[in-house]
Design an enzyme around this catalytic site. Structure first.
Site, short mmCIF file in Angstrom:
data_model
loop_
_atom_site.label_atom_id
_atom_site.label_comp_id
_atom_site.label_asym_id
_atom_site.label_seq_id
_atom_site.Cartn_x
_atom_site.Cartn_y
_atom_site.Cartn_z
N GLY A 189 36.45 40.67 39.38
CA GLY A 189 35.19 41.03 38.76
C GLY A 189 34.11 41.25 39.81
O GLY A 189 34.24 40.80 40.96
N CYS A 190 33.08 41.94 39.41
CA CYS A 190 32.02 42.27 40.36
C CYS A 190 31.25 41.02 40.79
O CYS A 190 31.05 40.80 41.98
CB CYS A 190 31.09 43.32 39.77
SG CYS A 190 30.50 42.92 38.10
N TYR A 191 30.83 40.20 39.82
CA TYR A 191 30.11 38.97 40.19
C TYR A 191 30.99 38.04 41.02
O TYR A 191 30.54 37.51 42.05
CB TYR A 191 29.63 38.23 38.95
CG TYR A 191 28.49 38.87 38.20
CD1 TYR A 191 27.24 39.04 38.79
CD2 TYR A 191 28.65 39.28 36.88
CE1 TYR A 191 26.18 39.60 38.08
CE2 TYR A 191 27.59 39.84 36.17
CZ TYR A 191 26.36 40.00 36.78
OH TYR A 191 25.32 40.55 36.07
N THR B 117 33.34 38.73 43.04
CA THR B 117 33.48 39.23 44.41
C THR B 117 32.31 38.77 45.27
O THR B 117 32.49 38.20 46.36
CB THR B 117 33.57 40.78 44.41
OG1 THR B 117 34.75 41.17 43.71
CG2 THR B 117 33.61 41.33 45.83
N GLY B 118 31.09 39.02 44.77
CA GLY B 118 29.91 38.62 45.54
C GLY B 118 29.82 37.11 45.72
O GLY B 118 29.44 36.62 46.78
#
Lengths: 333, 333, 333, 333
Positions: free
Chosen positions: A144-146, A148-149
């Site tokens: 997921g994008c969140y 990853t960060g």
């Protein structure tokens, strides 16, 4: 040339895969599916790509996709599992951009409160953490994008079991909400705003818990997502309360060592979303305060947070340079 | 106290009427209708108004509205004509914010390519142009947002039949597109953009033609609307090619004379949308070039371009000060 | 009528005081100072206020200000202390919008690393917390914008000593950075961005520590500020780790009781900056998660976070209704 | 490899040259100058380019630049003429991104009201119009951003002398104003705004007049520029009043023929700035109305409007494919 297919090519992540792969030196996109848009040219749906593709959207048809060497599934959560098992069995490689295969079966069922009917074990495709398994995998679940960060911001300290507690306060561009208009994406609702949502119960939490928990079993994680007025980018403040004393330079050493040889991790004095926009870089800054360390990470949610990382994983799966077709600079300002 | 009703209170213009009327010294809002939201409190739909109203949305019911002294119809085009005739016959005063009564019958039918089935003659409610008729009217058709900005910018020269040709290039905030999410209002589609639409055939053209044509029969008008990344405001560049020689100071004299005693018209060296935001002012700057004059007008599309002007018209209809309840300053920055 | 003066009337907080006071039923602004702009009309510096004031900027001259009943100092930190002592001695009332008098002497000197050369004891003007002292005060130190949003979000729990740890992750519109262009306010640097700064060492921390510490001595506070792409508003996520078990409804009860009779505190299911924009309201939502409570507060940084609260304090100092001249609704959308 | 130098590498156009050239297959950047930043690494000034360059900024020194095959001058207007003559005499090729060599001497002196002290005849580098001369040129004057968008929108009709009158109403992202903070670039001044400036007297007018006048001597041009809330992009509405009758399909035929073989010109049903963002494409849509044709063009002001076109010109000057190093897709959304 690697022959690539994309299931679900009309959304933002599909468009981004097409953008990136159009210039990938080792890949040719041979099939892109869309139920709704079948028969239309790519640029009729993605006008920005006019001149880059001649192919048309086709029905999602496993037979026609079976000529591919790799298939990216860029369809909504719950829908990917309708395609992945058959693709997997047909022997080709799969990078799934949905959430369907990111969690271990037990964790998935905890998070979703139901049985996973089409479970296959996948490798979690946060490339910097799982390179070796990805190289051997036939199914990679793109993060997921969140997560990853967030995970990139905390993994080096979790590996050393140094985290007492971490609060991820994340801000995303709205493109993460997808291509379909909703109240959430309605311009006046985001204008001059910063909108928290699923404040204590976003499902991306489980990915963070699973991945950081691999390193440090007792890690305590809190997570709040929100959207800011912009299209691209996720900025994550990781407020990390540490076990033990650690100075700024020790922290930096830990991070640099952990990400040694990671092409896409860059350390900056101050990160800015505009320093990574359009690129696969994840920029990180480390800020030791009296009470805690705040590690700030910046990624482009559609690139490192989705389609770029998917290509990065594909590169690793096929033994290419990890940065093949991805070594373009960000778009600033 | 004037008893006011609003038909269609859930949209942006309805919400703006509620905002303005909440502090109007001579008005009490006694009825607000919404089919979908009936039974809910105002602030459940308009959370920003929490604390300002205790009433609930009701069904649009002419009987219950007939206790009003004035009714504002803030429903979509085509729908207002279902309510206006009956309201009109019941003897109360009506300010219609839709497009249904703005055009003369013949012009309406030209613009819409169909018969107007419920036509009543109304006064065009651009207050600065039609004060005296508005004072006597029982039905006022509140102008479109673009026509308000455009007509105000050109009327003084049209009155003197000095316009050879005028091109209105207008830019609107997206709130003009309404409260319902569409492709048009989808955040990523407007982010870092300026989006022209109905480039040569927007229906607001007919209002400009009708109103400027009252003054100068041979006026030639071109109009292109577009949206910019913002919620509120319409900025109009009126590129005016003049008949005859006219210097900057002569132009200024003409405009000042025309708008003498118009509380809401302000002349500025340079207009900014932020100088009128949230207010009923229409700011104007006059720029004489070698080839043409560019008159730039700035309004808040939801106030002077819609609900504020509706209240201004109501004030005139009831013999109040034109600025009653509207003399609050803009919100800058 | 209360005769009011403003020292430093050209910045955003000065402009906002002028906007608010222009419609205050009990106040007349009789003097506004600016060294640089003296002799110019108010609207030459604040074009949005054209039509609202006839006075000119004057030199900051204590003699001319001594005819005032109240003076607002809206000058930068460090500069206010050049005016406040003399104003104070002259017997009039002072609301200081700078940071010069917010901290107790010892805390000030800790925060700034130097002696306060012009110290006077002031009342900290977070109105909801200090109404009774403000009513008797002659010098009120208006709170910082971030502390206003943060303290309001945590005070009810601090009062009951229920906070184990709180992390304030705050996002501000850029108007808080003032009217002068800098790298920080340069449009391309904030476009599609969210920019943390002074990530672990912003001085507003000390106000939070002082005020929450009054209630709960052992409160542990972390604070990170950032700017988002917008002009107005501060949204604060207060991630609160609690001492003891407390359910959602218990939390709500605590907050409602604490803010009983506080006109400007509103509870919302979900707060939005656009629900408070341009107004003096502070909206709060309470979100109990498994691990923590996240209390989200939304204010307009220039109103409740600065000039509006200054007027609110003035109202209390003069025995007026707390909301006099401030009971206007927010500007949405 | 072509050895390239850049004079003035710290601004947005300098940064954009560095971004583009970092991946150009035939070019190596060997020298970048900056008085202020000499001795610092590229990425210390352009953090987004971290990892792409190892060189340092140097003093602008003609000797060191003379080892280059081509030099780009990316310094402000008036400053380029201090370098260009000497560079030109040293025999290397020059692409000047300033306004200093765009106008013929007489037109320059009319526009600037003074003698051009260092005039050399250059080729106007609107590549699509002057390919053959550019191929032979040693000094190319790269067009202004607004003229690029405007001239491309009108040239096909000017060539056939079909324009009675054209009004260019152009909207630019703020990056065109450069890297230094000013009132103009101050975030709150552009937020939710659209700001016309130099409404009837912007100097870019002269480029439009010179270039369209080459085709059609009696062309009548009006031009108004403005900035919109965004970093990149210029959208131009060309309101074209035509000589003679011309239907939509005839117009399209004329444009397609004129731009036949022009890689970077794309026709779209509706242009969007996001369809060209970050790329060298110029997208065009043609809209025939009853009164006029509106041709809308969209470019990225820093790419096709500046550094991209500069590289396109360099490609032509060196006999490379026009699109070498420039054939990357736009960044949408």
């Amino acid at each position: 040339m690697i022959r690539a297919g994309i299931i679900g090519g009309t959304g933002y992540t599909g468009g981004e895969l097409l953008r990136i792969l159009s210039k990938h030196p080792e890949v040719e996109v041979v099939a892109v599916t869309s139920r709704r848009e079948k028969g239309r040219k790519i640029h009729e749906v993605h006008p920005h790509l006019k001149g880059f593709y001649e192919i048309e959207f086709i029905e999602p048809d496993i037979d026609r996709l079976s000529e591919c060497d790799v298939v990216f599934t860029a369809v909504p959560h719950g829908e990917a599992m309708r395609y992945v098992p058959e693709l997997y069995e047909s022997g080709l490689k799969v990078v799934d951009l949905s959430a369907d295969y990111r969690l271990r079966k037990d964790k998935y069922e905890e998070a979703y409160g139901k049985t996973h009917e089409a479970y296959i074990e996948a490798v979690y495709g946060l490339t910097e953490l799982h390179r070796e398994e990805i190289a051997k995998a036939r199914l990679v679940a793109n993060p997921g994008c969140y997560p990853t960060g967030a995970i990139l911001a905390a993994a080096p300290l979790a590996e050393l079991e140094l985290i007492e507690r971490v609060i991820f306060d994340s801000k995303s561009g709205i493109s993460g909400a997808g291509v379909s208009p909703t109240e959430f994406t309605h311009y006046p609702n985001l204008h001059e705003a910063i909108v928290p949502y699923k404040i204590t119960d976003h499902r991306h939490y489980y990915e963070m818990e699973q991945e950081l928990g691999r390193f440090q079993e007792d890690v305590r994680i809190s997570f709040t997502p929100q959207v800011f007025p912009g299209s691209r980018g996720i900025l994550t403040n990781a407020h990390i309360f540490l076990k033990g004393e650690l100075e700024q330079d020790e922290l930096e050493k830990i991070y640099r060592k952990f990400y040694d040889c990671s092409y896409f991790i860059r350390f900056q004095k101050a990160v800015r979303l505009s320093y990574v926009r359009g690129s696969n870089f994840a920029d990180i800054s480390i800020n030791r305060g009296a009470d805690r360390a705040v590690v700030v990470s910046a990624i482009d949610n559609l690139v490192k947070g989705a389609s770029g990382q998917a290509v990065q994983n594909m590169n690793v799966m096929f033994g290419l340079d990890e940065w093949a077709g991805l070594d373009f600079p960000p778009l600033f300002p």
